[in-house]
Enzyme design. Structure first.
Site, short mmCIF file in Angstrom:
data_model
loop_
_atom_site.label_atom_id
_atom_site.label_comp_id
_atom_site.label_asym_id
_atom_site.label_seq_id
_atom_site.Cartn_x
_atom_site.Cartn_y
_atom_site.Cartn_z
N TRP A 178 46.93 0.41 10.87
CA TRP A 178 46.32 1.48 9.76
C TRP A 178 45.71 2.73 10.00
CZ3 TRP A 178 41.90 -0.28 6.99
CH2 TRP A 178 41.02 0.44 5.53
N ASP A 259 41.59 -8.69 11.38
CA ASP A 259 41.92 -8.07 10.15
C ASP A 259 42.60 -8.73 9.44
OD1 ASP A 259 41.61 -6.08 7.83
OD2 ASP A 259 42.46 -4.47 9.24
N LYS A 295 45.11 -7.81 -1.43
CA LYS A 295 46.77 -8.07 -1.82
C LYS A 295 46.81 -9.84 -2.26
CE LYS A 295 46.28 -4.56 0.30
NZ LYS A 295 47.42 -2.66 1.06
#
Ligand code: IK2
Length: 404
Positions: A178, A259, A295
């Site tokens: 990311w 993460d 999310k």
């Protein structure tokens, strides 16, 4: 007044002069350098910030800026990872709306500051969600969890803590990863290196490259691991590969920093997606975890997440927490209450929790079926190349392998 300030010889001198006079509450007339009252003109020269150059848009969120500007009726935003309905609209989960109604109708709720570490109930439930209800580390009070500003804030707080208190300042991140990772870690004071992750030839995991790079990492280095649904490749290790990664990392004393931005989005099952993290917790070793509810609960803009640090003893965990507070207090003082209250309301109520898992699975399943449809459409049109990676990869992202 200092004569040098009255007649600057170069543009940088002049900038310093303008700054000094602005701070002193006076301003120069641009033509004759005479002193005037505060400026009224809109000229750039009057700003102490006139030297500031325009920064680039963020590569991911900049796509949203461009998308919002584009008048096309058939536009699609394939930049930021945000779930969309069949109609291309953002989705607020029903269970979130229900939880919000409960909160609004609860007259006992107040808007006082939360503690620096956030909502205690939220922290407990978040640790349980990832580590499992019967996790020994939780039962032995070896886990400290602090509410943070979504996944990004959790990564940042964890990284600043490591930069201040951990023996190693080097963090290895997957290549690719990311786009915000290197910036978060660098600004927190860590030095960023990469390990091989994606193999363009197979559009899958470069497991051998990963093992080689972690084997040659300096002992004790921090390693950033995507817990599931790797962004941006959609490629995850198998459970056997995770086990090999775990053994290798523990043997070299490498510090795992997980993460987790997509728990439940990879397989549709919260426990299955937590498995890699649980494997590392089960061996009794230490680790960090950044969790996001952006999310999986669709709480993107609520900025709700958590940082957990699993320690060897309860005493160490308590001391670690006291230092996390010292990182957080000058950064944003304490976190916001609304998102944490929504998450806690859902996680602590069996009916709401069950409803959430059904809605979450529906999102994950729809992503899987969209992948299948895209793959079949490409095949039906006889598109040259092998597109099977679209259905093999998981989560919100596909590395298409096309070069622009
Ligand atoms: N970590 C990973 C791997 C992510 O993909 C994200 C979310 N990325 O999408 C949103 C964006 O690009 O800003 C995060 C962490 C952080 O997500 P958040 O801070 O929204 O919880």
């Amino acid at each position: 007044m200092n004569p040098e300030m009255a007649s600057p010889s170069s543009s940088s001198d002049r900038r310093i002069t303008v700054l000094a006079r602005h701070l002193a509450g006076v301003e120069m007339d641009s033509k004759n350098d005479s002193i005037s009252a505060f400026p009224t003109s809109g000229s750039d020269n009057n700003s102490v910030f006139s030297h500031v150059v325009r920064g680039p848009e963020d590569p991911i969120l900049g796509v949203t800026v461009a998308y919002n500007k584009d008048p096309s009726p058939v536009k699609l935003n394939l930049g930021v990872g945000a779930y969309r309905t069949e109609e291309g609209k953002p989705l607020v989960l029903n269970v979130v709306r229900k939880a919000e109604l409960l909160l609004v109708n609860d007259r006992s709720r107040v808007k006082e500051y939360l503690p620096i570490t956030g909502l205690a109930e939220f922290n407990k439930l978040s640790a349980k969600l990832m580590f499992g209800a019967n996790c020994p580390a939780i039962q032995e009070n070896r886990v400290t969890t602090v509410q943070c500003l979504s996944g990004t804030g959790s990564l940042r707080v964890g990284a600043e803590f490591l930069a201040k208190h951990y023996l190693q300042r080097t963090i290895y991140i997957p290549q690719p990863t990311w786009g915000n990772h290197p910036k978060i870690f660098t600004l927190a004071g860590l030095s960023v290196k990469t390990y091989r992750y994606y193999d363009p030839a197979t559009r899958g995991l470069n497991f051998q490259g990963l093992v080689e790079d972690l084997s040659s990492a300096s002992s004790g280095a921090i390693v950033l691991l995507h817990a599931c649904a790797h962004n941006p490749t959609g490629v995850d290790p198998t459970f056997q590969q995770w086990e090999q990664i775990r053994k290798l990392m523990r043997s070299k004393g490498l510090m795992p920093f997980f993460d987790s931005a997509y728990q439940g989005f990879a397989s549709g099952n919260l426990d299955a997606d937590a498995q890699p993290v649980r494997m590392f917790v089960a061996d009794g070793g230490e680790l960090l975890l950044a969790q996001s509810y952006a999310k999986n609960m669709g709480l993107y803009g609520e900025r709700i997440g958590a940082l957990s640090i699993v320690c060897k003893t309860a005493d160490v965990a308590a001391r670690v927490e006291s230092q996390l507070k010292l990182v957080i207090r000058p950064m944003y003082s304490n976190p916001p209450i609304h998102g944490a209250s929504i998450v806690a309301a859902i996680l602590k109520n069996r009916d709401l929790y069950n409803e959430w898992t059904i809605e979450l699975k529906a999102m994950a399943d729809r992503i899987i079926s969209m992948r299948q449809k895209l793959f079949e459409a490409l095949r039906a049109r006889g598109t040259p190349g092998d597109w099977s990676h679209i259905v093999k990869q998981i989560g919100m992202f596909t590395f298409t392998g096309t070069k622009l």
